[in-house]
Scaffold this active site. Sequence first.
Site, PDB file in Angstrom:
ATOM      1  N   CYS A 130       0.845  -1.196   0.000  1.00  0.00           N
ATOM      2  CA  CYS A 130       0.000   0.000   0.000  1.00  0.00           C
ATOM      3  C   CYS A 130       0.881   1.248   0.000  1.00  0.00           C
ATOM      4  CB  CYS A 130      -0.915  -0.003   1.218  1.00  0.00           C
ATOM      5  SG  CYS A 130      -1.933   1.482   1.371  1.00  0.00           S
ATOM      6  N   CYS A 177      -0.190   3.354   3.747  1.00  0.00           N
ATOM      7  CA  CYS A 177       0.227   2.813   5.053  1.00  0.00           C
ATOM      8  C   CYS A 177       1.511   2.005   4.967  1.00  0.00           C
ATOM      9  CB  CYS A 177      -0.886   1.979   5.664  1.00  0.00           C
ATOM     10  SG  CYS A 177      -1.163   0.387   4.851  1.00  0.00           S
ATOM     11  N   ASP A 208      17.344  16.035  59.852  1.00  0.00           N
ATOM     12  CA  ASP A 208      18.798  16.126  59.768  1.00  0.00           C
ATOM     13  C   ASP A 208      19.418  14.791  60.167  1.00  0.00           C
ATOM     14  OD1 ASP A 208      18.689  18.706  58.912  1.00  0.00           O
ATOM     15  OD2 ASP A 208      19.076  19.602  60.886  1.00  0.00           O
TER      16      ASP A 208
END
Length: 540
Positions: free
Chosen positions: A74, A77, A310
């Site tokens: 095709c 596509c 911390d």
Amino acid sequence: NIAAEGTAAELQSRQAPYLCWRCQLRICQPDFTQLMSDIAAASSKDSQLGGDSQEAKRVKLNGDSPACTSTEVCSACLGILATLDRLDSDVCDLIANAVAASGHSFTACRLLVSSPIVCLIRDHAWQLAKAEQHSVEKIKEAPISAKDLWKALARQAIERRLLSDGGQQTRGDVETIPLQLALEFRYADDASESDVCLRRLSSGGGGGGSTRHGAASALASVSAEAFKAALPCPPAPASGPVKLIVAEVSKELMFVGGRYRKLCRRLPQTPWILDGERRMDTSVEELISPAIVRLAKADSASFASAGREDVDVRMLGRGRPFLLRLLNPRVARLTAAETAALQAEINAADDRVQVSHLCQVNRAHCEALRAGESEKVKCYSALCRCTGGPPITAEDAGKLSGLAASGLVLEQSTPVRVLHRRTVAVRKRRILSLNLEPLPPDAADAGRLFRLRLRTEAGAYVKEFVHGDLGRTRPSLGELLGEGRQCDLLLLDVVDVELDWPHVGGDAAAESKADLKADPDADLKADPDADLKVDPVVDL
């Protein structure tokens, strides 16, 4: 093919192009629902005619097209949609073998399909040819792409094949993590053909570049006349069919959440590396993550949490909410039994970190954790020493509690200890409650030690509130006590992060009441100087 040298007229005069029957419908029908209906009807008719009706489905442009042969490709596509005729055999076999080799288990799959860039140009050429055939100026809407149509028609068959052996049961509270299949239709001449086409369109005013975005921009800006002058409409025959490649088999992120308690004062939350040198042997993240990554069979993980303490601060009480983002996990989900066993394994491996409420969570839970970042309240317990001025009394403690109850707002300039990594700004944070308890005097401290408990808004710097940070936090604890007092912080614990997360498998708050009953200051009572014998690390 279309990239060959020569004028548009010369290219037009070559072999008449072939357009597959699905593309005939696709080019002329921009409505997706109607297109799917038309394809279903055509497929049904083809089945009734014994599957040999391709001749009737051929496009007729400027006379009858050449007879259909099995070798034709095709010109729109490039053979993408022709692979649907081999879907249940070749295509599904290819995908199933790739998935099996990847080692993934899953409950659903998601197709990501890419197609050649030149398909955009060929579709446009066919649209202009159709418009000319039907004597209209142009077809306004772009056609549904071949890859999108292929995905819509192939998805159910592929999922049915991959899930035919059965999958794990899904849970409504945990987001299903689909398997991602990245499929690529490769066309040998895509780069050269699209480059030639876009250069010709550019000379005709189309612009753009040899990328998908560049092609779309060029097609949007070029006129029909300029396109026809540059390229043949319909396009020339394809040089060959596309080849389907399984480019990648992977999973989206899996999320695992929980809460951690840090019981050590010499442990950073994340790996501490300074100037390329590791400062401490491990971290909270490294004590939690590896076992979870191993169970989920993930490539790696990233660690996040609701704030951080911390390195010299413990995290007690219910613990701090944390989240692991697992990259490309091979398992579909983690069961409650698996996470319970995993939690026990982590807790037994190292007594510095303990994990609770470990479970798989979904994206909505992650958003809830992020949303709670700025709203959470944190509770602290600190051992402090007062220098200068008279010893702390019960009257001083009552005065401070009253100030907090009436609304105590701190103005904190960026602390000196984090100036190297934080924007310089003045931040206002509220102290929601404050309790000061003088400790019984002895010969060592002469009545200068006291315990401080407080609740604050997220983002308050508690260390700086205690010692003032060279006047950068106002008011400081010493200023509130008055009479020339100055305060130093000796030990600090976070005793609660008031954010009820995660919610999967129960209420985190309700399940953690036992933790809150434990006295967070037990170590302070036992030997407040024990930790001080080791040089505390002030900041990451």
